[in-house]
Design an enzyme around this catalytic site. Structure first.
Site, PDB file in Angstrom:
ATOM      1  N   SER B  46     -71.823  52.315 -24.607  1.00 37.83           N
ATOM      2  CA  SER B  46     -70.608  52.796 -25.235  1.00 37.83           C
ATOM      3  C   SER B  46     -70.541  52.115 -26.598  1.00 37.83           C
ATOM      4  O   SER B  46     -70.610  50.881 -26.680  1.00 37.83           O
ATOM      5  CB  SER B  46     -69.391  52.439 -24.384  1.00 37.83           C
ATOM      6  OG  SER B  46     -68.255  53.111 -24.868  1.00 37.83           O
ATOM      7  N   GLU B  47     -70.435  52.909 -27.670  1.00 36.53           N
ATOM      8  CA  GLU B  47     -70.670  52.336 -28.999  1.00 36.53           C
ATOM      9  C   GLU B  47     -69.572  51.382 -29.460  1.00 36.53           C
ATOM     10  O   GLU B  47     -69.733  50.701 -30.466  1.00 36.53           O
ATOM     11  CB  GLU B  47     -70.916  53.438 -30.038  1.00 36.53           C
ATOM     12  CG  GLU B  47     -69.740  54.352 -30.327  1.00 36.53           C
ATOM     13  CD  GLU B  47     -69.810  55.633 -29.522  1.00 36.53           C
ATOM     14  OE1 GLU B  47     -70.404  55.622 -28.420  1.00 36.53           O
ATOM     15  OE2 GLU B  47     -69.252  56.654 -29.981  1.00 36.53           O
ATOM     16  N   ASN B  48     -68.461  51.309 -28.712  1.00 38.44           N
ATOM     17  CA  ASN B  48     -67.473  50.299 -29.057  1.00 38.44           C
ATOM     18  C   ASN B  48     -67.869  48.901 -28.568  1.00 38.44           C
ATOM     19  O   ASN B  48     -67.090  47.963 -28.725  1.00 38.44           O
ATOM     20  CB  ASN B  48     -66.079  50.691 -28.516  1.00 38.44           C
ATOM     21  CG  ASN B  48     -66.099  51.011 -27.036  1.00 38.44           C
ATOM     22  OD1 ASN B  48     -67.026  51.626 -26.536  1.00 38.44           O
ATOM     23  ND2 ASN B  48     -65.064  50.589 -26.335  1.00 38.44           N
TER      24      ASN B  48
END
Lengths: 235, 211
Positions: B46-48
């Site tokens: 998840s790119e966060n």
């Protein structure tokens, strides 16, 4: 050393001026420095340029500074979920610079690391590349993106000590450690202010050198944007 | 008959190989996580700032500090690690992600992708999409073959502003699957159609050249 301040307002004392640039940690409403944002609203400083991945929602997070008309410009990757933002932007009252999320994170990281610019593949052939220097490396094209240094960085951490060492929690880390490096002054709000020596030196995410002021917050709202759950299987 | 969204997700899941590190975009691509085959071990990014994304929490166990890139509450797994946004995109930009699956408004025959803005409409932003298409080793796109009015989405040239140029490797629509062998000029090849859908029908509803 005296890095610990009693309230968010006191922690920001003397640091705010009209027209300044502020870089803020947070992704969506997760890990946003909600107490410092509120203190900036109360202070009333205006014409702010805010560097933040998102712009909060109506009534919470950076949305409160939009509502109070304190923001002149946002540098962000995604600004959905905010009607007041949309209204001000479409009315031409608010300036907006889109930066792809990874480019934005790297611009902040680079700024904090003393790197004025870097080449990236992200955005080549798109609107984002217009007007930017292009350069080929090994037959592939990259564009030049500028690092970001802000007058002030505001971050939210889980635990901090009086020296300013910080530890973040889960995905509330996000842009916070990068933002913490990119402020000429960095103020951190923490959920727990712990005794010196109680953070594992091997587990510190932001070393104290980056943080000039620390404030212990109380009663964090920590709002959830999309509450998604699954059903327990019935056995 | 055209594939449903879930059938498209089943097909997209076949692109996942054992051991892959994968980023699933917001919207239809998230359905792919429900259809990963037995014996295929995938780590979702998840790119966060998370590797090893788990399912939604049980009611009452939501954690405001644990969300995915769609801002939905999620859970961690035994393999999970957390990191900063700069580290997250370093692993994306640096070519460490095996695959990313994204939605699209338009894909062109040359592999161009448009999925972030429509001129004249309020622009919400590209988020991490431009970084993902520029950085992940393989890009799979899932989209409806035509828009609601029957308009062409797999087109000769994108009419919308691009998210990335020459980035799409596989296109899965509700009618068919297209793949190209490389990003050095190979044309898209029609490799599957939904049952009862003919190549001629696909061609009639497509603007791009394909073989």
């Amino acid at each position: 050393m005296g890095k610990v301040y009693d309230t968010a307002a006191v922690a920001l004392d003397g640091l705010l001026f009209d027209g300044m640039t502020i870089v803020a940690g947070g992704f969506g409403l997760c890990g946003i420095p909600e107490k410092l944002i509120e203190a900036i609203r109360v202070h009333g400083v205006k014409d702010l340029t805010i560097v933040s991945n998102n712009a909060g929602v109506d009534g919470f997070g950076l949305g409160v500074l939009l509502h109070s008309r304190q923001v002149k410009k946002m540098i962000s990757s995604y600004v959905g979920e905010n009607k007041e933002f949309e209204r001000q932007y479409l009315a031409g009252e608010l300036d907006l610079e889109f930066s792809p999320q990874g480019t934005l994170a790297e611009r902040i990281r680079a700024g904090g690391a003393g790197i004025p610019g870097f080449y990236t593949r992200t955005g080549v052939g798109t609107k984002i590349a217009e007007g930017k220097e292009h350069k080929d490396f090994a037959g592939e094209t990259f564009i030049l993106e500028a690092g970001i240094v802000a007058d002030l960085a505001i971050v939210h951490a889980w635990r901090g000590d009086p020296y300013g060492n910080l530890v973040y929690r889960k995905t509330a880390r996000n842009f916070n450690p990068n933002a913490a490096t990119a402020g000429r002054v960095t103020v951190a709000e923490v959920e727990e202010l712990v005794e010196p020596g109680s953070l594992d030196p091997d587990g510190i995410h932001t070393p104290s050198v980056y943080v000039q002021r620390v404030v212990l917050g109380h009663d964090f709202e920590k709002r959830i944007e999309q509450r998604t759950v699954r059903q327990r299987e019935i056995v | 008959m055209a594939w449903t969204r879930d059938e498209m997700a089943v097909r997209a899941a076949k692109e996942l190989k054992d051991g892959f590190y994968v980023n699933l975009g917001i919207g239809m691509p998230t359905l792919v996580a429900n259809h990963i085959a037995e014996g295929i071990d995938i780590t979702l990014q998840s790119e966060n700032g998370m590797l090893g994304m788990g399912p939604f929490p049980f009611a009452g166990e939501e954690d405001a500090d644990l969300i995915n890139a769609g801002k939905q509450t999620i859970t961690e797994l035994r393999r999970t690690s957390y990191f900063s946004s700069a580290d997250s995109f370093a692993m994306i930009r640096g070519g460490h992600m095996d695959l990313s699956i994204l939605g699209a408004m338009e894909v062109a025959g040359n592999g161009d992708l448009a999925n972030w803005m429509v001129p004249g409409k309020m622009i919400k932003g590209m988020g991490g999409a431009m970084d993902l298409v520029a950085g992940a080793r393989r890009i799979v796109v899932m989209m409806e073959h035509n828009d609601k009015t029957g308009g062409i989405k797999f087109c000769a040239t994108c009419t919308l502003p691009l998210t990335g140029s020459n980035v799409v490797d596989v296109l899965i629509t509700d009618l068919a699957v297209f793949e190209r062998a490389d990003r050095r000029g190979a044309p898209f090849r029609l490799i599957e159609t939904a049952s009862g859908v003919t190549g001629d029908e696909v061609r009639a509803r497509t603007g791009a050249q394909f073989t």
